[in-house]
Design an enzyme around this catalytic site. Sequence first.
Site, PDB file in Angstrom:
ATOM      1  N   LYS A 135       0.859  -1.194   0.000  1.00 12.92           N
ATOM      2  CA  LYS A 135       0.000   0.000   0.000  1.00 12.92           C
ATOM      3  C   LYS A 135       0.884   1.229   0.000  1.00 12.92           C
ATOM      4  CE  LYS A 135      -2.562   1.383   3.738  1.00 12.92           C
ATOM      5  NZ  LYS A 135      -3.771   1.754   4.476  1.00 12.92           N
TER       6      LYS A 135
HETATM    7  C1  R5P Z   1      -2.438   4.456   7.978  1.00 10.98           C
HETATM    8  O1  R5P Z   1      -1.328   4.057   8.226  1.00 10.98           O
HETATM    9  C2  R5P Z   1      -3.524   3.559   7.943  1.00 10.98           C
HETATM   10  O2  R5P Z   1      -3.000   2.285   7.679  1.00 10.98           O
HETATM   11  C3  R5P Z   1      -4.654   3.808   6.956  1.00 10.98           C
HETATM   12  O3  R5P Z   1      -5.305   2.601   6.781  1.00 10.98           O
HETATM   13  C4  R5P Z   1      -4.247   4.304   5.604  1.00 10.98           C
HETATM   14  O4  R5P Z   1      -3.574   5.497   5.688  1.00 10.98           O
HETATM   15  C5  R5P Z   1      -5.428   4.380   4.640  1.00 10.98           C
HETATM   16  O5  R5P Z   1      -6.367   5.250   5.071  1.00 10.98           O
HETATM   17  P1  R5P Z   1      -6.565   6.696   4.412  1.00 10.98           P
HETATM   18  O6  R5P Z   1      -7.229   6.431   3.086  1.00 10.98           O
HETATM   19  O7  R5P Z   1      -7.457   7.415   5.358  1.00 10.98           O
HETATM   20  O8  R5P Z   1      -5.227   7.315   4.243  1.00 10.98           O
END
Ligand code: R5P
Length: 267
Positions: free
Chosen positions: A172
């Site tokens: 990710k």
């Molecule tokens: C951050 O480290 C978290 O793992 C979140 O799941 C990630 O950032 C994704 O969420 P967002 O779309 O709010 O950034």
Amino acid sequence: MDWGMKNRLSKIIRPETGRTVMLAVDHGYFLGPTTGLQSPGKTVEPLIPYADTLMLTRGVLRSCVDAATNIPIVLRVSGGTSILGNLADEGTTVSMKDALRLNVAGVALSIFVGSELERKTLLALADLVNEAEEFGVPVLAVTAVGKDMVRDARYLGLACRIAAELGAHLVKTYYCDDFEKVVRNCPVPVVIAGGKKIPEKEAIELSYNAVTRGAVGVDMGRNIFQSDNPVSMIRTVREIVHKDLKPAQAWDMFTTLAHENKEKAFA
Ligand code: R5P
């Protein structure tokens, strides 16, 4: 790749399209009661039908999500820090045994490339992969970025590639200019985080740009659950991810749904 690993991966990335809408609601693990997630169970319940997986922590899963809910879980297994401390100083918080007891489809851990604790987090990823391989559990590496780090293709490409080299099955990261390069140089599937809340129209464009430039989908949180119309938003993002719905049509879809549904923002 063994059957269990393939089976779990197919629960995360839908085989019909090769894409995924992961709903991320793990923010509380370092942010505490994040806006929109004060009652995580209430927030996720109407969104679950439109998500392919739910990414969250053990505590919220156990206490806020009905065990009869049929959604694959990607469990965050790193943490131990808060927004007040050094975020990179994470450790592994959940044993593989407990993750398996929770019947997860995958586990997720953050790496902090470029931080002074880079080595520690990268070796934690390698350890997690070693253990996860033993049980056929995919590992999602989250390329965390510090406040002072530039989210460009060079840096994110470095972090994604290292995660893949260490054996992560899925990475990710954030969308950036030259995103195609990040994806091209990463031999495992890439999903994007949404990041801080931005206007829905921009989040729609972000999702479209990411998937049409090679991401297999999104692992999105705030731009869904902090929207005034979270169900309309996730339904629209789903159409973009799985059907390449173009931004103009997606915006039409969102505004139509939002008008019809008159959703209430979560308190
Ligand atoms: C951050 O480290 C978290 O793992 C979140 O799941 C990630 O950032 C994704 O969420 P967002 O779309 O709010 O950034």
